[in-house]
Structure formats: C-alpha cells, structure tokens
Design an enzyme around this catalytic site. Structure first.
Site, PDB file in Angstrom:
ATOM      1  N   SER A  22       3.078  -8.778   2.249  1.00 50.45           N
ATOM      2  CA  SER A  22       2.739  -9.336   4.779  1.00 50.45           C
ATOM      3  C   SER A  22       1.614 -10.334   4.544  1.00 50.45           C
ATOM      4  O   SER A  22       0.551 -10.330   3.886  1.00 50.45           O
ATOM      5  CB  SER A  22       2.260  -8.407   4.655  1.00 50.45           C
ATOM      6  OG  SER A  22       2.245  -8.705   6.726  1.00 50.45           O
ATOM      7  N   TYR A  28      -2.988  -0.943   6.460  1.00 50.32           N
ATOM      8  CA  TYR A  28      -2.112  -1.463   6.263  1.00 50.32           C
ATOM      9  C   TYR A  28      -2.509  -3.135   5.927  1.00 50.32           C
ATOM     10  O   TYR A  28      -1.624  -3.260   4.439  1.00 50.32           O
ATOM     11  CB  TYR A  28      -0.841  -2.065   7.755  1.00 50.32           C
ATOM     12  CG  TYR A  28       0.116  -2.672   7.844  1.00 50.32           C
ATOM     13  CD1 TYR A  28       1.339  -1.782   6.456  1.00 50.32           C
ATOM     14  CD2 TYR A  28      -0.065  -4.702   7.498  1.00 50.32           C
ATOM     15  CE1 TYR A  28       2.267  -3.064   6.446  1.00 50.32           C
ATOM     16  CE2 TYR A  28       1.298  -5.067   7.892  1.00 50.32           C
ATOM     17  CZ  TYR A  28       2.307  -4.587   6.829  1.00 50.32           C
ATOM     18  OH  TYR A  28       3.391  -5.212   6.835  1.00 50.32           O
TER      19      TYR A  28
END
Length: 276
Positions: A148, A161
């Site tokens: 990501s 995350y």
C-alpha cells in the site's frame, strides 16, 4: 488479452495461487487470469464467497478453492499440502489477503495491532515461505505482494496498517534481489485507495473507517483496472508497481517535497481532532 500476453508466454503451465480471492482485488485477479485460461488455486477465509466465485470462472482451465486464514500457520501449511496434491507447478503467487483499519496509536488496542501484523505482513511472509522453495526447485516463478502507499506515506491514525505495509515492501525488496538470479521475479504493489472492500473487517475508529470509505467512493479506479495494471507491469519485470495516478503523485511528493506532505498531515490531524 494483450495485458497478459507476456506473462502467458513466460509460463505455459499458467498456474496461480491467490490469497484473499473471494472478493475485491483478489477476485479481479482470478477473473482476469481465468479469461486467459489459467489454472486457479484460490484461497480466502470466506469459503462461501469462494464457492460463488468459482461458479463464474468458466473460462479457467481448472479451479481449486481452499478455505484459508493467512494468519494461521497450521492452516497455511495444510493448504499448501492440498495444493501440492492438485498441481506440481505454481507459476504465479499473489499474496493479496489483507485488512484495513485506523485509529490513533494510543487508542488502538494491542490485540488489533497483532491482528493487523499477522494478516497483512505475516500472511505475506507465509506465502513467500511456502512457495519460494517450490519456485526455486522449478527454476521459475513470479510473486506479487500487495502492499500500500500507506507503507511509504505513513499518515497519522494508521500506525499498525502503515507498519504492516512498510514491512511488505521491505520483504519484497529483499526477495527481489535475492531471487533474481534464480529466475524468480518479485513485484510489490503500493496503491492508494481504490474501489474495494478492504475496510469490511475494520474494528478501529469509525471516523477513520468513514474517511477511508469516502476516499474509495471518490476513486476513479476499480479492482479490475488495478488487476490488469498489476499483471501487465509484473509481466514486464516491474518491481515497484505504483498505481493509480494518486499513488504515483503521493510517491513523488513524499520523496521530493516531504515538508508539504507533513503540512497536509497536520491539517488531517486537526480535522480528526475536531471530530472527536
């Protein structure tokens, strides 16, 4: 499809293993490869979703499905053993399974941190751990790890995350160099928000979930476009796949104008704090 022409010619067996395949980007990978006549080995924690997808993949050479929690070491081992009974070759592994979530560091509980790392990072590690020896033995293969843009942007409210995805990038970068001489290619994908269901299992702050869902809603990129772009660039030997254009813009500004990014994050923090 021309997108996969080079990948198809490189791997005449055309056999893939995909995690998180029941929906979102994983399902898009499965549909695109099925259209190209690949043999599919699909896994997900959502077995009913896999069953529903399997019915639609009529153009695939064959489809095998496996219920798998990628964070469970023993479950992963059993899945690999089942795959070995169904095929002797795996040309492509897509470590796609992952979750999204957000909360300020001091409010994000340790068990949620552990869950995030186990699924997003250790799950990718397990995929590499099991299939790299297989690919070394067959002297070929491609691994695509889904990371990501969060792994290099490191926005506030997303510490767990961010760390999980930064780890995926670091692991992929290391493996890219280690495996190149063995005819095994590694790609890592670092997208920004696109239309998918990654927040479906979020357990943190609803404010952050709402923010993420809003970004996905306004994105002009869907999972099908992501899948085509990723497979095409991986086939061309690209290591770092940065897509969509918002991800490329974020990468540019983070690298060359970090102070601008920092000011944007300060504004983001102020906005979140006003809502608390």
């Amino acid at each position: 499809m021309t997108t996969l022409k080079k990948l198809n010619s490189k791997y005449p067996n055309k056999t893939v293993f995909i995690t998180g395949a029941a929906s979102g980007l994983g399902a898009s990978f499965a549909r695109l490869l099925a259209e190209n006549g690949w043999s599919l080995h699909l896994s997900d924690i959502n077995s009913s979703g896999l069953e529903a997808l399997k019915v639609k993949l009529k153009e695939a050479r064959e489809v095998h499905i496996y219920e798998l929690d990628v964070s469970d070491k023993l479950s992963y081992q059993r899945t690999v053993e089942a795959i070995q009974k169904n095929t002797s070759v795996v040309d492509l592994v897509i470590n796609n399974a992952g979750i999204g979530d957000g909360e300020f560091f001091q409010d994000y509980k340790p068990d949620l941190w552990e869950r995030m790392i186990q699924i997003n990072l250790i799950g990718v590690y397990y995929g590499c751990h099991h299939f790299i020896p297989w690919m070394i033995n067959q002297s070929s293969g491609t691994i695509i790890n889904i990371g990501s843009a969060a792994g290099f942007m490191n926005a506030p409210g997303m510490s767990a995350y961010n760390v999980s995805k930064a780890g995926v990038y670091a692991l992929s970068d290391t493996l890219y160099h280690e495996l190149k001489s063995k005819n095994i290619h590694v790609s890592v994908v670092t997208p920004t928000f696109f239309k998918t269901n990654i927040m479906s299992q979020a357990q943190g702050s609803q404010a952050f979930v709402h923010f993420a869902e809003k970004q996905m809603h306004h994105s002009t990129t869907d999972a099908e476009e992501m899948a085509q772009t990723v497979l095409g660039q991986a086939a061309n030997g690209k290591f770092h796949i940065i897509h969509p254009k918002e991800a490329r813009r974020a990468y540019f500004f983070k690298k060359w104008f970090p102070s601008l990014v920092s000011r944007q994050f300060e504004k983001m923090m102020a906005k979140f704090l006003r809502k608390r």
